[in-house]
Design a protein around this motif. Sequence first.
Motif, PDB file in Angstrom:
ATOM      1  N   LEU A 161       0.837  -1.197   0.000  1.00 55.37           N
ATOM      2  CA  LEU A 161       0.000   0.000   0.000  1.00 55.37           C
ATOM      3  C   LEU A 161       0.875   1.251   0.000  1.00 55.37           C
ATOM      4  O   LEU A 161       1.813   1.352   0.795  1.00 55.37           O
ATOM      5  CB  LEU A 161      -0.929   0.021   1.224  1.00 55.37           C
ATOM      6  N   VAL A 162       0.531   2.186  -0.883  1.00 55.98           N
ATOM      7  CA  VAL A 162       1.278   3.428  -1.023  1.00 55.98           C
ATOM      8  C   VAL A 162       0.296   4.598  -0.967  1.00 55.98           C
ATOM      9  O   VAL A 162      -0.804   4.530  -1.514  1.00 55.98           O
ATOM     10  CB  VAL A 162       2.049   3.469  -2.364  1.00 55.98           C
ATOM     11  N   GLY A 163       0.701   5.686  -0.284  1.00 52.20           N
ATOM     12  CA  GLY A 163      -0.131   6.878  -0.252  1.00 52.20           C
ATOM     13  C   GLY A 163      -0.258   7.424   1.153  1.00 52.20           C
ATOM     14  O   GLY A 163       0.715   7.471   1.899  1.00 52.20           O
ATOM     15  N   ASP A 164      -1.480   7.831   1.511  1.00 54.31           N
ATOM     16  CA  ASP A 164      -1.734   8.461   2.793  1.00 54.31           C
ATOM     17  C   ASP A 164      -2.791   7.661   3.553  1.00 54.31           C
ATOM     18  O   ASP A 164      -3.534   6.869   2.967  1.00 54.31           O
ATOM     19  CB  ASP A 164      -2.223   9.891   2.575  1.00 54.31           C
ATOM     20  N   LYS A 165      -2.865   7.890   4.870  1.00 51.18           N
ATOM     21  CA  LYS A 165      -3.787   7.142   5.721  1.00 51.18           C
ATOM     22  C   LYS A 165      -5.222   7.244   5.219  1.00 51.18           C
ATOM     23  O   LYS A 165      -5.668   8.319   4.810  1.00 51.18           O
ATOM     24  CB  LYS A 165      -3.705   7.654   7.160  1.00 51.18           C
ATOM     25  N   THR A 166      -5.955   6.133   5.268  1.00 50.08           N
ATOM     26  CA  THR A 166      -7.316   6.093   4.741  1.00 50.08           C
ATOM     27  C   THR A 166      -8.305   6.744   5.704  1.00 50.08           C
ATOM     28  O   THR A 166      -7.963   7.127   6.822  1.00 50.08           O
ATOM     29  CB  THR A 166      -7.733   4.645   4.447  1.00 50.08           C
ATOM     30  N   PHE A 167      -9.565   6.832   5.266  1.00 47.77           N
ATOM     31  CA  PHE A 167     -10.595   7.610   5.975  1.00 47.77           C
ATOM     32  C   PHE A 167     -10.912   7.065   7.363  1.00 47.77           C
ATOM     33  O   PHE A 167     -11.061   7.811   8.327  1.00 47.77           O
ATOM     34  CB  PHE A 167     -11.866   7.650   5.121  1.00 47.77           C
ATOM     35  N   GLY A 168     -11.089   5.747   7.479  1.00 47.74           N
ATOM     36  CA  GLY A 168     -11.387   5.147   8.782  1.00 47.74           C
ATOM     37  C   GLY A 168     -12.865   4.950   9.051  1.00 47.74           C
ATOM     38  O   GLY A 168     -13.372   5.383  10.078  1.00 47.74           O
ATOM     39  N   LYS A 169     -13.561   4.270   8.145  1.00 42.38           N
ATOM     40  CA  LYS A 169     -14.969   3.926   8.367  1.00 42.38           C
ATOM     41  C   LYS A 169     -15.072   2.402   8.414  1.00 42.38           C
ATOM     42  O   LYS A 169     -15.056   1.732   7.386  1.00 42.38           O
ATOM     43  CB  LYS A 169     -15.879   4.482   7.275  1.00 42.38           C
ATOM     44  N   GLY A 170     -15.184   1.884   9.632  1.00 44.37           N
ATOM     45  CA  GLY A 170     -15.191   0.437   9.816  1.00 44.37           C
ATOM     46  C   GLY A 170     -16.525  -0.112  10.272  1.00 44.37           C
ATOM     47  O   GLY A 170     -16.572  -1.135  10.943  1.00 44.37           O
ATOM     48  N   LEU A 171     -17.609   0.571   9.934  1.00 47.05           N
ATOM     49  CA  LEU A 171     -18.944   0.122  10.326  1.00 47.05           C
ATOM     50  C   LEU A 171     -19.718  -0.329   9.102  1.00 47.05           C
ATOM     51  O   LEU A 171     -19.559   0.219   8.007  1.00 47.05           O
ATOM     52  CB  LEU A 171     -19.710   1.247  11.034  1.00 47.05           C
ATOM     53  N   ILE A 172     -20.571  -1.322   9.293  1.00 46.30           N
ATOM     54  CA  ILE A 172     -21.335  -1.892   8.186  1.00 46.30           C
ATOM     55  C   ILE A 172     -22.805  -1.549   8.376  1.00 46.30           C
ATOM     56  O   ILE A 172     -23.379  -1.800   9.448  1.00 46.30           O
ATOM     57  CB  ILE A 172     -21.165  -3.422   8.127  1.00 46.30           C
ATOM     58  N   GLN A 173     -23.412  -0.969   7.329  1.00 46.45           N
ATOM     59  CA  GLN A 173     -24.838  -0.646   7.378  1.00 46.45           C
ATOM     60  C   GLN A 173     -25.623  -1.567   6.450  1.00 46.45           C
ATOM     61  O   GLN A 173     -25.124  -1.969   5.396  1.00 46.45           O
ATOM     62  CB  GLN A 173     -25.095   0.811   6.955  1.00 46.45           C
ATOM     63  N   SER A 174     -26.829  -1.879   6.874  1.00 46.21           N
ATOM     64  CA  SER A 174     -27.788  -2.560   6.007  1.00 46.21           C
ATOM     65  C   SER A 174     -28.987  -1.644   5.818  1.00 46.21           C
ATOM     66  O   SER A 174     -29.317  -0.841   6.695  1.00 46.21           O
ATOM     67  CB  SER A 174     -28.247  -3.887   6.624  1.00 46.21           C
ATOM     68  N   LEU A 175     -29.641  -1.782   4.671  1.00 50.34           N
ATOM     69  CA  LEU A 175     -30.838  -1.014   4.378  1.00 50.34           C
ATOM     70  C   LEU A 175     -32.071  -1.867   4.630  1.00 50.34           C
ATOM     71  O   LEU A 175     -32.136  -3.023   4.204  1.00 50.34           O
ATOM     72  CB  LEU A 175     -30.823  -0.533   2.927  1.00 50.34           C
ATOM     73  N   PHE A 176     -33.054  -1.290   5.319  1.00 52.26           N
ATOM     74  CA  PHE A 176     -34.305  -1.974   5.616  1.00 52.26           C
ATOM     75  C   PHE A 176     -35.461  -1.163   5.043  1.00 52.26           C
ATOM     76  O   PHE A 176     -35.558   0.053   5.276  1.00 52.26           O
ATOM     77  CB  PHE A 176     -34.488  -2.133   7.130  1.00 52.26           C
ATOM     78  N   ASP A 177     -36.331  -1.827   4.291  1.00 53.85           N
ATOM     79  CA  ASP A 177     -37.515  -1.164   3.745  1.00 53.85           C
ATOM     80  C   ASP A 177     -38.551  -0.967   4.834  1.00 53.85           C
ATOM     81  O   ASP A 177     -38.788  -1.869   5.654  1.00 53.85           O
ATOM     82  CB  ASP A 177     -38.142  -2.008   2.631  1.00 53.85           C
ATOM     83  N   LEU A 178     -39.184   0.197   4.841  1.00 54.17           N
ATOM     84  CA  LEU A 178     -40.342   0.424   5.686  1.00 54.17           C
ATOM     85  C   LEU A 178     -41.605   0.315   4.839  1.00 54.17           C
ATOM     86  O   LEU A 178     -41.565   0.452   3.609  1.00 54.17           O
ATOM     87  CB  LEU A 178     -40.261   1.796   6.362  1.00 54.17           C
TER      88      LEU A 178
END
Length: 412
Positions: free
Chosen positions: A328-345
């Motif tokens: 890996l080359v470049g700069d530190k990544t954003f840091g989003k380690g959460l997983i979302q699911s979409l639920f229909d209402l």
Amino acid sequence: MHKRVFQILLLIILQITLTWLSWTTPVFALTEDQKLFSESWRIINRAYVDESFNHQNWWSIREQLLRQPFKTRDDAYDAIEKMLATLDDPFTRLLRPDQYRSLQVNTSGELMGVGLQIALDAETGDLTVITPLDGSPAEQAGIQPRDRILKIDGFPTSELTLDESATRMRGPRGTRVTLTLLRDGSTTPEDVLLVRDRITLNSVIAELRSDLRQTPFGYIRLSQFSANATEEVAHAIQSLEQQGAKAYILDLRNNPGGLLQSGIEIARLWLDEGTIVYTVNRQGILGSFEAVGSALTQAPLVVLVNPGTASASEILAGALQDNHRAILVGDKTFGKGLIQSLFDLSDGAGLAVTVAKYETPNHTDINKLGIMPDRVIPSEALFRNQVATEADQQYQAALELLSSQVVIAKNG
């Protein structure tokens, strides 16, 4: 005496029965709006990643908000948003019907607006730029990852939800919108006038290049993880292999993520074996996704990342780094380690719910921390025509490392 005891027991049983009925029988029938609120409450109760619900009594939250009169559907939406706000999780949110439809447009290949991927900072709650999209008005205006958007047409974003902010930035082609920005590290806000345009979402750019000591290599730029991204990357690798590519640069800079499954499937295109990502649910149970022996190439690989590399991009980068498949080359990544699911209402609205967090194969939790590249090259502002050229220092560093990898591979 026996008769009296029997009468007392009968009375006690009757009292218990009446009490049980008073607990289980609702005092009033729920209206359609209250049913929608209860439907949302049940989804969070069943699926949300934190079973403490931000250290509060989730049942009590329901009871308190249901006591309020719901005169309109908007009242129900407002109550749902109040309920979700108690979780202190900017990624778990209500998507009203028009917002839910707009979200689904993002994977259709085209939309109208300024071309910004945005998020609420998990610590400050500020509206933050993840990345501008390629060729968009936002990119042409020089907007950068981690810029904070303070106002949209003079209206404070602190008073808007994430989706309300996105809606205000979208609009017909040719119309104008002014964003008040605070650059990361600056203390002086500035107004940027943007003209909305049609944004075409081209997920993959791939070409064979020869500026690697006369060794042909493939350059693949992946801008988002859309529904067809896996197929496009697979086609790119196969085509470049047929053209004689002996090494690869995979450019994930300013890729804000997208579909989790696409990130996993694209990792499998590069890996023969090994864990791609672990997921951790509310019970702390680890699930995992593994490579299945279907790598399309074994050629040396360097991956470019920067602060606009987020979510599914970080899953892919982390999998390739931890399995020693890529540098890996470049700069530190954003840091989003959460997983979302979409639920229909039931009324056409939806809920985006954080259902799990993920860890890299080495069990690194990157949420709010990001992934540190093997070789750190600070990010710099580039014009679109300068990306992956001599003016691009991160790209040049990737070429240097890839050259040494090619030499090792030849000697090996």
